[in-house]
Design an enzyme around this catalytic site. Structure first.
Site, short mmCIF file in Angstrom:
data_model
loop_
_atom_site.label_atom_id
_atom_site.label_comp_id
_atom_site.label_asym_id
_atom_site.label_seq_id
_atom_site.Cartn_x
_atom_site.Cartn_y
_atom_site.Cartn_z
N GLU A 1 -27.04 3.95 15.22
CA GLU A 1 -25.99 3.19 14.43
C GLU A 1 -26.02 3.23 13.08
O GLU A 1 -27.50 2.78 12.85
CB GLU A 1 -25.30 2.00 15.21
CG GLU A 1 -24.22 1.34 14.55
CD GLU A 1 -24.20 -0.38 14.98
OE1 GLU A 1 -23.14 -0.52 15.27
OE2 GLU A 1 -25.16 -0.82 15.36
N ASN B 1 -16.88 1.47 11.66
CA ASN B 1 -18.37 1.73 11.89
C ASN B 1 -18.16 3.10 12.89
O ASN B 1 -17.80 3.15 13.89
CB ASN B 1 -18.77 0.74 12.70
CG ASN B 1 -20.33 0.73 13.28
OD1 ASN B 1 -20.82 1.83 13.23
ND2 ASN B 1 -20.93 -0.44 13.51
N LYS C 1 -15.91 2.60 15.89
CA LYS C 1 -16.48 1.79 17.08
C LYS C 1 -15.29 0.64 17.29
O LYS C 1 -14.52 0.23 16.50
CB LYS C 1 -17.63 0.80 16.42
CG LYS C 1 -18.21 -0.08 17.26
CD LYS C 1 -19.41 -0.68 16.49
CE LYS C 1 -20.25 -1.77 17.40
NZ LYS C 1 -21.37 -2.24 16.77
N GLU D 1 -19.65 -7.70 11.38
CA GLU D 1 -19.10 -6.53 11.61
C GLU D 1 -17.56 -6.72 11.55
O GLU D 1 -16.63 -5.71 11.25
CB GLU D 1 -19.53 -5.89 12.88
CG GLU D 1 -20.77 -5.20 12.69
CD GLU D 1 -21.20 -4.51 14.23
OE1 GLU D 1 -20.54 -3.50 14.29
OE2 GLU D 1 -22.23 -4.81 14.78
N CYS E 1 -23.47 0.81 19.85
CA CYS E 1 -24.04 -0.68 19.91
C CYS E 1 -23.49 -1.43 20.95
O CYS E 1 -23.79 -1.13 22.33
CB CYS E 1 -24.07 -1.31 18.38
SG CYS E 1 -25.30 -2.37 18.20
N ASN F 1 -27.99 -1.02 16.51
CA ASN F 1 -28.91 -1.68 15.56
C ASN F 1 -28.86 -3.39 16.30
O ASN F 1 -27.96 -4.00 16.00
CB ASN F 1 -28.40 -1.92 14.32
CG ASN F 1 -28.73 -0.58 13.45
OD1 ASN F 1 -29.41 -0.71 12.48
ND2 ASN F 1 -27.94 0.52 13.80
#
Length: 305
Positions: A36, A96, A113, A131, A157, A182
């Site tokens: 990611e 993302n 994402k 995020e 993730c 991550n």
């Protein structure tokens, strides 16, 4: 991959990816999964009061001049790949994102994402997890694309911790799921788990998703120290039986290799997890009718500037 430090250029990172790609091709690999947000440090750990101040972390085109060598070399080697990065759309929206590139260099698809963790406001933490501040929730759902002759489900993730991710991909006929991540050692805000606990949760998530859906899972993460934050690593290949058949050994850039065999999934799909025979969706309505525990929860993402 080892950590990507804030001062490291895109060109330098792509150089590292090319080394791994060459190494993979020399081992006969046909599909490579990168982590990611591969191209930069994990910038959601920083609080920047103006969202525009983070613009340098986002890619406005893919491939870009910096990443084109990766696309070109993958096509020459006949290796497909999955790459995570921060995307800025022409309309200025931020996601993302994952791009999937087939063995002939063609773009097979994208994923944005869905399960964004963390918070949207600054908190009293050594490292933030913003995020929800830096990205919007993807609107297209979980795609399955054709890569290297396989049906590959895409996720990122935190998605790997949610059972719904794997089930939706399995229902679309995915052979395997590619997941970059991550994950810091620090864990969830308010918790202070021992480092081994973070690895246990990671492996539990990917093994359960693989087993309950008769899928292979390729999970690729960053490891070691990245700008003062310790990342867990633990990149691995997991079979449809939930077995970890290959796992990273160190904290630096490393190739983790597994051999895909479709026969491994066959007995699970034919018997124990024969969806058509055994699933009872008429009893699963609560999963989509209710968001939170007990009552529906509607989330508002505020604080964007």
């Amino acid at each position: 991959m080892g950590g990507v430090q804030p001062a490291e250029s895109r060109t330098s990172v792509v150089g590292r990816l090319l080394v791994l790609l060459e190494r993979a091709a020399s081992r006969g690999c046909r599909l490579v999964v990168f982590p990611e947000l591969t191209l930069t440090t994990f910038f959601p750990r920083y609080w920047l009061p103006r969202l525009d101040d983070a613009d340098g972390f986002y890619e406005r085109e893919m491939p870009s001049p910096e990443t084109a060598p990766l696309f070109d070399r993958a096509r020459e080697l006949g290796v497909g790949f999955v790459l995570g990065y921060a995307e800025m759309t022409p309309a200025g929206r931020r996601f993302n994102t994952v791009i999937a590139v087939d063995t002939d260099g063609s773009i097979a698809g994208y994923y944005r994402k869905v399960h964004l963790p963390g918070h949207v406001e600054e908190r009293q933490l050594a490292h933030q997890h913003l995020e929800k501040y830096y990205f919007e929730v993807g609107e297209e759902g979980f795609p399955v694309v054709e890569l290297a002759g396989l049906k590959v489900g895409l996720a990122t993730c935190n998605d790997r911790r949610w059972a719904e991710t794997y089930r939706v991909l399995a229902l679309q006929g995915a052979d395997l799921v590619a997941i970059g991540y991550n994950t810091p050692v620090g864990g969830v805000p308010g918790m202070a788990p021992e480092p081994h606990r973070m690895m246990e949760e990671h492996l539990l998530s990917v093994r359960a998703g693989a087993y309950q859906n008769s899928l292979w899972v390729l999970a690729a993460g960053k490891s070691g120290f990245e700008d003062g934050q310790r990342l867990i690593g633990g990149s691995c290949v997991v079979t449809p039986g939930g077995d970890v058949v290959s796992v990273a050994a160190g904290d630096g850039d490393e190739l983790v290799v597994g051999t895909y065999d479709p026969r491994v999934a066959e007995p699970y799909r034919a018997e124990l997890f024969n969806f058509a025979l055994h699933r009872r969706p008429e009893h699963y309505g609560l999963i989509v009718e209710r968001t939170g525990h007990g009552e529906p929860v509607v989330e508002t993402l505020a604080g964007r500037s």
